[in-house]
Structure formats: C-alpha cells, structure tokens
Design an enzyme around this catalytic site. Structure first.
Site, short mmCIF file in Angstrom:
data_model
loop_
_atom_site.label_atom_id
_atom_site.label_comp_id
_atom_site.label_asym_id
_atom_site.label_seq_id
_atom_site.Cartn_x
_atom_site.Cartn_y
_atom_site.Cartn_z
N TYR A 3 12.46 62.15 17.94
CA TYR A 3 11.09 62.56 18.26
C TYR A 3 10.89 64.01 17.82
O TYR A 3 11.19 64.33 16.68
CB TYR A 3 10.82 62.34 19.76
CG TYR A 3 9.34 62.24 20.06
CD1 TYR A 3 8.53 61.31 19.40
CD2 TYR A 3 8.74 63.08 20.98
CE1 TYR A 3 7.18 61.22 19.66
CE2 TYR A 3 7.38 63.00 21.26
CZ TYR A 3 6.60 62.08 20.60
OH TYR A 3 5.27 62.00 20.86
N LYS A 42 7.45 32.40 16.99
CA LYS A 42 7.37 32.69 15.56
C LYS A 42 8.24 33.90 15.23
O LYS A 42 8.94 33.94 14.21
CB LYS A 42 5.92 32.97 15.19
CG LYS A 42 5.59 32.73 13.74
CD LYS A 42 5.37 31.26 13.46
CE LYS A 42 4.87 31.04 12.06
NZ LYS A 42 4.55 29.63 11.81
#
Length: 440
Positions: A39, A94
């Site tokens: 970060y 999926k």
C-alpha cells in the site's frame, strides 16, 4: 442417476466456508516493508508507472487475468428469471470453473437493474477493472443487444457464454458427426427448437461453419419461425423461413440434425425414425433431454446423440469452451473474441476427439475405452488435453485476425507454459482448499 441429494448440495455451498469462492492476497504482508510496498507509499510507484504507460497495468495488477461474470439473473439455467441474488451461486460456480480449468480469476457482478441499457452502462464503466467480460444468464433478446453494444464500445473481450458456449461445443460435434456419417455440412437440414440466446447463436455459428441459412428450420413456443408471422424480433427474423412448412413432426422429416434447447419429451421415436439416416440429435434440455437417450437409440441405433448430461455419451458442456477461449484471448491481449477464434476453438475440439484417449481419462468416466465414433464425437469435458489444443488455437486465431496486442512468438513453448501454469495453479488451490478439511 442423481449424484447428490438436495441436502448435500446445500451443505456443499454452506460449509466449511459459505459460498464457493474466496479472495486472497498473492503477496505477503507480514512486515513493515511488505505493508509499505503493498500500500502506501510503495503502491504509488505502480500507479505512476501505469499513469505514464497504461499497458503496464498488465504487469503491475491482476487485471489481465481477471474476468467479470456479469448477470441480471433474468435467465438462470433452467430456473428462469430468478433475479441477481438467487443467481449468484451460479456466478460463483462460473468462477470455480474459470479458475480450475484455466487459472483465470473472477469477480461475479450481479446487477439489480431494470433495462439492458443499465447493464451496458455499468459494464462499460468496469473496463478498467477487468481483462474480459463474461455475460451470463441474461434473457433474450436483450442479451443480443447488450453483447453487440459492449463488443463495439469496449476494448476488451466480451463473450456471452449462454450464446456462444453451446454453439462452439455443439459446432465441434457437428463437424465430426458430418465426417462420421459422410455428409457435407453444406447439405445439412437442421431443425432447431428454442429461439432464445443459445438457439439463435448456435444457428449463426452453424452458418459460419458452412450450414446454409435456408436449411435451418427454427421453432419457438409459437411454432415454426417464418416470414408470414407477425411480431418477430430482428434476431428471430434472421432465420425466418419463406413460408410455413408445418409443425415440428413435418419439418423433421428427412432432417439431418435436431438441436433442442427447450423442454423434455418433445421428440418421439416416430419423429426420430422420420429423420435422415444416422441423424444428429443434440437434445440439450436439462436435466431431462427432449427425448430420453435410450428412446432415441432404440428408434435409430446409429443416431449420434448428444445431451447436456455427463451420464450419457457426447456431453455438450460449455466448460469445454469458455475457460479456454478466455485463456487464449487474455494471453495475447485480444481486444475481442471474434468468430474466427470461436471457429478455431470448435475445430480444435473436433480434432482432439480423433486422438487416442489415455487410460486415466477413461477411468474418470468409468469406461474401458473411448474411441472416435458415434458415441464419442467430442472430447470429455474433464480431458486435460483440451487446454493445450484449444487455447493455442484461439490465441493463434486472434493473432491471425489482428486482434491480438501481445502476440505469442513460440507456440510450442506456450503450450508447455500452459501445462505448467495449470498444474501449479491446481496444486496451489488444492492445498488451500484442503486446509478447510472439507468432508466430502
């Protein structure tokens, strides 16, 4: 025969962790240095590099391996318009298939919207996030307009699997069925029952493969689609016959191929007997096909029968298509998935079916052998060889048609890298899943 009970299916989705997917970091964050690179302030270096050269997003983010599965839940499996929340388990599923078969990461995007235009607007706005978009379970005819618009207005692959997945896999089957029966694809008379997303897309794809449009007889719930009917949308009208040639039984007489995407018990033995010799019957209604497998074989033992089920020969399963098509598209930075790439996928599958089948694949399906012929016209969905046959074919077609932005120079090395990649991914994921100690 059912492989599971309702209770087992619900328990699978609930425990040991709710749902079927989890987002985990791919980099460590165990020290001050790790934190500062993940970060602030280290992340700024990646941000500035991408700002100066947007193509480096493929190096410094997961975007180039991330697909968005987008739905409004308006046409979920055989369940109909159950909405985006109830459809979410399918979209998570999926994601499992994308990752398992092609090491592609997925976010499922389940949209509570009221119009096709809203889906288009939202999906377009997501382009910075994803390397590709898989549209899923969106009803016809809206799905056609949505895909057409997004393909024109987005610079990443957009693919509606309900349309093209069935088309590619069944198209591979038709290629081989024609060869086995000694027919020219240009001579086929095809009867299609079901004029929704898959039915229309399959018909278009068959034309791409060589079937004459005038030889396709398409039925919807009102009967044969023909020019004398009123109220046809433009997608159905494309396959309208010049006049009404009668009901299903009449149109099936002498037909070489039946494609069913409708309801069970639609075909009778008498209808099958009225078709041409050794007819091709793709009865795709799930879980029960338009005619029971045994009935079709009893009527015409030499028929080539395909269904969506794994307990019958010639399973037409979309998982043999979409993960590999996207893998090839992503790896060459394709800006779209075009017809040539879909045709290449179908031809690769058709070619693989003619190869000797290793014993371990036969063991997966509890059979002694699998040999190219009327009961084995397409590879089994769990055949790991699909990866190195279909993916390079799709990537090559993208390069040949000029839609690839990062061409592959050494295709043989690429095939090897695919094998290594999927092997490593499955080992990594398997170890992760086993940490849950899930009882099966």
């Amino acid at each position: 025969m059912a492989l599971f009970t309702k209770e087992e299916a619900l328990a699978y989705h609930e425990a040991p962790r709710r749902g079927k997917t989890e987002v985990i970091p791919a980099k460590p964050c165990n020290s001050q240095k790790d934190l500062s690179m993940a970060y602030s302030p280290g992340v700024a270096e990646a941000c500035l590099a991408i700002k100066d050269n947007p193509e480096t997003a493929a190096l410094y983010t997961g975007r180039s391996n991330l697909v968005g599965v987008v739905t409004d839940g308006s046409a979920v499996l055989g369940l109909g318009n159950i909405g985006p929340l109830a459809g979410k388990p399918v979209m998570e599923g999926k994601g499992v298939l994308f990752k398992t078969f092609a090491d592609i990461d997925v976010f499922d995007i389940n949209l509570s919207v009221n119009s096709a235009e809203q889906i288009i607007e939202i999906t377009k706005a997501l382009e910075p996030t994803f390397g590709g978009i898989n549209l899923e379970d969106i009803k016809a005819p809206e799905c056609f307009h949505i895909e057409e618009t997004l393909k024109k207005e987005m610079n990443i692959p957009v693919f509606h699997d309900d349309q093209h997945g069935t088309a590619v896999i069944s198209g591979a089957g038709i290629i081989n069925a024609c060869e086995i029966t000694g027919r020219n694809i240009e001579d086929l008379k095809v009867v299609v029952v079901g004029a929704g997303a898959a039915g229309i897309a399959c018909s278009k794809f068959y034309v791409e493969l060589g079937v004459k449009k005038e030889n396709i007889f398409m039925f919807d719930s009102r009967g044969l689609i023909h020019q004398g009917r009123e109220g046809l949308n433009k997608y159905k009208a494309e396959f309208a016959q010049d006049k009404n040639y009668g009901d299903l039984a009449e149109c099936l007489k002498g037909a070489h191929c039946f494609l069913g995407l409708s309801v069970k018990d639609l075909l009778t033995k008498e209808m099958v007997k009225s078709m041409a010799d050794s007819p091709i019957i793709f009865a795709m209604a799930n879980p029960d096909p338009e005619i029971p497998y045994d009935d079709a074989k009893e009527a015409v033992p030499t028929c080539i029968m395909g269904t969506g089920r794994s307990d019958y020969p010639n399973q037409i399963n979309n998982v043999s298509g979409f993960p590999y098509i996207f893998r090839g598209a992503l790896d060459v930075g394709a800006t779209e998935i075009n017809e040539a790439m879909k045709v290449a996928a179908a031809k690769a599958l058709a070619a693989l079916a003619k190869e000797p089948v290793p014993a371990e694949i036969c063991e997966m399906y509890d059979v002694e052998s699998l040999e190219y012929g009327i009961d084995y016209i397409i590879p089994k969905p769990l055949d790991p060889r699909i990866l190195e046959w279909e993916v390079p074919a799709v990537a090559q077609a993208a390069m040949d048609t000029g839609v690839a932005t990062t061409p592959i120079k050494d295709m043989e090395a690429y095939r090897e890298s695919l094998r290594n990649r999927i092997s490593a991914s499955r080992e990594r994921v398997s170890t992760f899943i086993s940490s849950y100690d899930q009882v099966k």
